[in-house]
Design a protein around this motif. Structure first.
Motif, PDB file in Angstrom:
ATOM      1  N   ILE A 105      62.567  49.645 -17.458  1.00 24.43           N
ATOM      2  CA  ILE A 105      63.684  49.909 -18.585  1.00 24.43           C
ATOM      3  C   ILE A 105      63.928  49.033 -18.562  1.00 24.43           C
ATOM      4  O   ILE A 105      64.294  48.111 -20.041  1.00 24.43           O
ATOM      5  N   SER A 106      64.727  47.956 -17.217  1.00 27.00           N
ATOM      6  CA  SER A 106      66.292  46.869 -17.640  1.00 27.00           C
ATOM      7  C   SER A 106      64.823  45.499 -17.976  1.00 27.00           C
ATOM      8  O   SER A 106      65.168  44.521 -18.510  1.00 27.00           O
ATOM      9  N   LEU A 107      63.717  45.805 -17.921  1.00 21.44           N
ATOM     10  CA  LEU A 107      62.581  44.611 -17.631  1.00 21.44           C
ATOM     11  C   LEU A 107      62.344  44.629 -19.454  1.00 21.44           C
ATOM     12  O   LEU A 107      62.315  43.786 -19.730  1.00 21.44           O
ATOM     13  N   ILE A 108      62.260  45.684 -19.996  1.00 12.94           N
ATOM     14  CA  ILE A 108      61.916  45.716 -21.385  1.00 12.94           C
ATOM     15  C   ILE A 108      62.950  45.183 -21.996  1.00 12.94           C
ATOM     16  O   ILE A 108      62.945  44.894 -22.971  1.00 12.94           O
ATOM     17  N   LEU A 109      64.092  45.857 -21.385  1.00 12.42           N
ATOM     18  CA  LEU A 109      65.303  45.373 -22.949  1.00 12.42           C
ATOM     19  C   LEU A 109      65.243  43.550 -22.084  1.00 12.42           C
ATOM     20  O   LEU A 109      65.805  43.074 -23.642  1.00 12.42           O
ATOM     21  N   LEU A 110      65.167  43.155 -21.297  1.00  7.48           N
ATOM     22  CA  LEU A 110      64.431  42.045 -21.143  1.00  7.48           C
ATOM     23  C   LEU A 110      63.798  41.244 -21.866  1.00  7.48           C
ATOM     24  O   LEU A 110      63.975  40.083 -22.779  1.00  7.48           O
ATOM     25  N   ILE A 111      63.082  42.182 -22.632  1.00  6.27           N
ATOM     26  CA  ILE A 111      61.921  41.336 -23.360  1.00  6.27           C
ATOM     27  C   ILE A 111      61.815  41.197 -24.383  1.00  6.27           C
ATOM     28  O   ILE A 111      61.891  40.355 -26.048  1.00  6.27           O
ATOM     29  N   LYS A 112      63.031  42.191 -24.993  1.00 11.78           N
ATOM     30  CA  LYS A 112      63.076  42.103 -26.222  1.00 11.78           C
ATOM     31  C   LYS A 112      64.974  41.446 -26.502  1.00 11.78           C
ATOM     32  O   LYS A 112      64.856  40.373 -27.529  1.00 11.78           O
ATOM     33  N   GLU A 113      65.497  41.764 -25.317  1.00 11.45           N
ATOM     34  CA  GLU A 113      66.435  40.150 -25.732  1.00 11.45           C
ATOM     35  C   GLU A 113      66.017  38.779 -25.508  1.00 11.45           C
ATOM     36  O   GLU A 113      66.347  37.783 -26.499  1.00 11.45           O
ATOM     37  N   ILE A 114      64.705  38.096 -25.100  1.00 10.73           N
ATOM     38  CA  ILE A 114      63.986  36.982 -25.870  1.00 10.73           C
ATOM     39  C   ILE A 114      63.806  37.104 -26.688  1.00 10.73           C
ATOM     40  O   ILE A 114      63.663  35.751 -27.287  1.00 10.73           O
ATOM     41  N   GLN A 115      63.213  37.652 -27.078  1.00 10.68           N
ATOM     42  CA  GLN A 115      62.298  37.916 -28.426  1.00 10.68           C
ATOM     43  C   GLN A 115      63.643  38.390 -29.437  1.00 10.68           C
ATOM     44  O   GLN A 115      63.532  36.669 -30.570  1.00 10.68           O
ATOM     45  N   ILE A 116      64.789  37.946 -29.589  1.00  7.56           N
ATOM     46  CA  ILE A 116      66.055  37.799 -30.522  1.00  7.56           C
ATOM     47  C   ILE A 116      66.409  36.573 -30.078  1.00  7.56           C
ATOM     48  O   ILE A 116      66.492  35.702 -31.634  1.00  7.56           O
ATOM     49  N   SER A 117      66.392  36.236 -29.030  1.00 10.19           N
ATOM     50  CA  SER A 117      67.062  34.983 -28.636  1.00 10.19           C
ATOM     51  C   SER A 117      66.563  33.352 -29.193  1.00 10.19           C
ATOM     52  O   SER A 117      66.465  32.846 -30.146  1.00 10.19           O
ATOM     53  N   ALA A 118      64.540  33.570 -28.884  1.00  9.20           N
ATOM     54  CA  ALA A 118      63.559  32.528 -29.689  1.00  9.20           C
ATOM     55  C   ALA A 118      63.507  33.010 -31.088  1.00  9.20           C
ATOM     56  O   ALA A 118      63.448  31.971 -31.813  1.00  9.20           O
ATOM     57  N   GLN A 119      64.028  33.706 -31.661  1.00 11.19           N
ATOM     58  CA  GLN A 119      63.963  33.822 -33.547  1.00 11.19           C
ATOM     59  C   GLN A 119      65.229  33.822 -33.442  1.00 11.19           C
ATOM     60  O   GLN A 119      65.596  32.709 -34.531  1.00 11.19           O
ATOM     61  N   ALA A 120      66.312  33.408 -32.413  1.00 12.30           N
ATOM     62  CA  ALA A 120      67.138  32.456 -33.059  1.00 12.30           C
ATOM     63  C   ALA A 120      67.226  30.866 -32.883  1.00 12.30           C
ATOM     64  O   ALA A 120      67.751  30.616 -33.818  1.00 12.30           O
ATOM     65  N   LEU A 121      66.841  30.810 -32.140  1.00 12.39           N
ATOM     66  CA  LEU A 121      66.436  29.371 -31.573  1.00 12.39           C
ATOM     67  C   LEU A 121      65.469  28.638 -32.764  1.00 12.39           C
ATOM     68  O   LEU A 121      66.023  27.877 -33.580  1.00 12.39           O
ATOM     69  N   LYS A 122      64.217  30.000 -33.880  1.00  9.81           N
ATOM     70  CA  LYS A 122      63.757  29.461 -34.576  1.00  9.81           C
ATOM     71  C   LYS A 122      64.499  29.394 -36.328  1.00  9.81           C
ATOM     72  O   LYS A 122      64.436  28.188 -36.161  1.00  9.81           O
ATOM     73  N   PHE A 123      65.159  30.303 -35.999  1.00 11.27           N
ATOM     74  CA  PHE A 123      66.675  29.772 -37.278  1.00 11.27           C
ATOM     75  C   PHE A 123      66.913  28.397 -37.619  1.00 11.27           C
ATOM     76  O   PHE A 123      67.086  28.243 -38.008  1.00 11.27           O
ATOM     77  N   HIS A 124      67.600  28.104 -36.676  1.00 13.32           N
ATOM     78  CA  HIS A 124      68.504  27.173 -36.266  1.00 13.32           C
ATOM     79  C   HIS A 124      67.655  25.685 -35.739  1.00 13.32           C
ATOM     80  O   HIS A 124      67.560  24.437 -36.630  1.00 13.32           O
ATOM     81  N   ILE A 125      66.583  25.415 -35.757  1.00 20.37           N
ATOM     82  CA  ILE A 125      65.095  24.932 -36.060  1.00 20.37           C
ATOM     83  C   ILE A 125      64.849  24.609 -37.203  1.00 20.37           C
ATOM     84  O   ILE A 125      64.784  23.299 -37.950  1.00 20.37           O
ATOM     85  N   SER A 126      64.883  25.770 -37.574  1.00 24.34           N
ATOM     86  CA  SER A 126      64.268  25.511 -39.076  1.00 24.34           C
ATOM     87  C   SER A 126      65.371  24.708 -40.445  1.00 24.34           C
ATOM     88  O   SER A 126      64.976  24.148 -40.985  1.00 24.34           O
ATOM     89  N   ASP A 127      66.550  25.877 -40.171  1.00 24.97           N
ATOM     90  CA  ASP A 127      67.736  24.683 -40.357  1.00 24.97           C
ATOM     91  C   ASP A 127      67.544  23.727 -40.577  1.00 24.97           C
ATOM     92  O   ASP A 127      68.142  22.522 -40.860  1.00 24.97           O
ATOM     93  N   ILE A 128      67.948  22.861 -39.109  1.00 28.63           N
ATOM     94  CA  ILE A 128      67.587  21.037 -38.505  1.00 28.63           C
ATOM     95  C   ILE A 128      66.412  20.597 -39.638  1.00 28.63           C
ATOM     96  O   ILE A 128      66.336  19.704 -39.604  1.00 28.63           O
ATOM     97  N   GLU A 129      65.635  21.608 -39.494  1.00 25.57           N
ATOM     98  CA  GLU A 129      64.248  20.399 -40.728  1.00 25.57           C
ATOM     99  C   GLU A 129      65.035  20.441 -41.723  1.00 25.57           C
ATOM    100  O   GLU A 129      63.632  19.411 -42.708  1.00 25.57           O
ATOM    101  N   ASN A 130      65.178  21.477 -42.214  1.00 28.10           N
ATOM    102  CA  ASN A 130      65.699  21.625 -44.192  1.00 28.10           C
ATOM    103  C   ASN A 130      66.588  20.549 -44.229  1.00 28.10           C
ATOM    104  O   ASN A 130      66.262  19.788 -44.996  1.00 28.10           O
ATOM    105  N   HIS A 131      67.549  20.567 -43.228  1.00 30.77           N
ATOM    106  CA  HIS A 131      68.057  18.931 -42.937  1.00 30.77           C
ATOM    107  C   HIS A 131      68.220  18.166 -43.146  1.00 30.77           C
ATOM    108  O   HIS A 131      68.779  16.701 -43.897  1.00 30.77           O
ATOM    109  N   LEU A 132      67.297  17.946 -41.955  1.00 35.70           N
ATOM    110  CA  LEU A 132      65.808  16.479 -42.238  1.00 35.70           C
ATOM    111  C   LEU A 132      65.487  16.054 -43.884  1.00 35.70           C
ATOM    112  O   LEU A 132      64.949  14.801 -43.942  1.00 35.70           O
ATOM    113  N   LYS A 133      64.743  16.953 -44.727  1.00 36.37           N
ATOM    114  CA  LYS A 133      63.673  16.641 -45.310  1.00 36.37           C
ATOM    115  C   LYS A 133      64.835  16.839 -47.033  1.00 36.37           C
ATOM    116  O   LYS A 133      64.762  15.977 -47.130  1.00 36.37           O
ATOM    117  N   GLU A 134      66.501  16.958 -46.494  1.00 36.33           N
ATOM    118  CA  GLU A 134      66.830  17.049 -47.578  1.00 36.33           C
ATOM    119  C   GLU A 134      67.580  15.404 -47.505  1.00 36.33           C
ATOM    120  O   GLU A 134      67.485  14.507 -48.774  1.00 36.33           O
TER     121      GLU A 134
END
Length: 135
Positions: A105-134
């Motif tokens: 269970i602990s390791l399954i929660l780790l997988i979920k947390e990693i997915q959320i972390s990766a999604q948050a990083l994708k959001f930041h990367i997308s924000d930077i890319e949009n800023h660079l395009k502007e």
């Protein structure tokens, strides 16, 4: 069924210890980021930080539960060793099985947390890319 020996649950000690160290490092990193975001929010009253703070709140709660299940698993491994020591083999097998489930269970929660972390990083990367395009 093969007999459970003292070395079987003892093998998990080092693995669980390393996992707990990683979980604690994650927790401390999130705490530092939250403190910085809190300070930044109080200075600038930037509403965009609210989403990041909510995301971190979810991740820190997941990390807390990861730690609780990991520690519980370790505790049950110690109990398993004690039960083997006092010749309560059948109970020891069941307790060790529960310890393994808690670790899973602990390791399954780790997988979920990693997915959320990766999604948050994708959001930041997308924000930077949009800023660079502007520009």
């Amino acid at each position: 069924m093969e007999e459970l020996t003292l070395t079987t649950p003892a093998l998990l000690f080092s693995a669980i210890s390393l996992i707990m160290l990683a979980y604690t490092n994650r927790f401390l990193a999130y705490a530092a980021v939250i403190r910085n975001l809190h300070s930044e929010y109080l200075k600038n009253n930037d509403k965009s930080l609210i989403h990041q703070i909510k995301n971190l709140k979810l991740r820190i709660n997941l990390t807390r539960w990861m730690q609780i299940f990991g520690i519980s698993s370790l505790l049950l491994c110690v109990l398993t060793m004690f039960l083997i020591y006092i010749h309560q083999q059948i109970i020891a097998v069941w307790v060790f099985g529960i310890a393994l489930i808690l670790l899973i269970i602990s390791l399954i929660l780790l997988i979920k947390e990693i997915q959320i972390s990766a999604q948050a990083l994708k959001f930041h990367i997308s924000d930077i890319e949009n800023h660079l395009k502007e520009k």
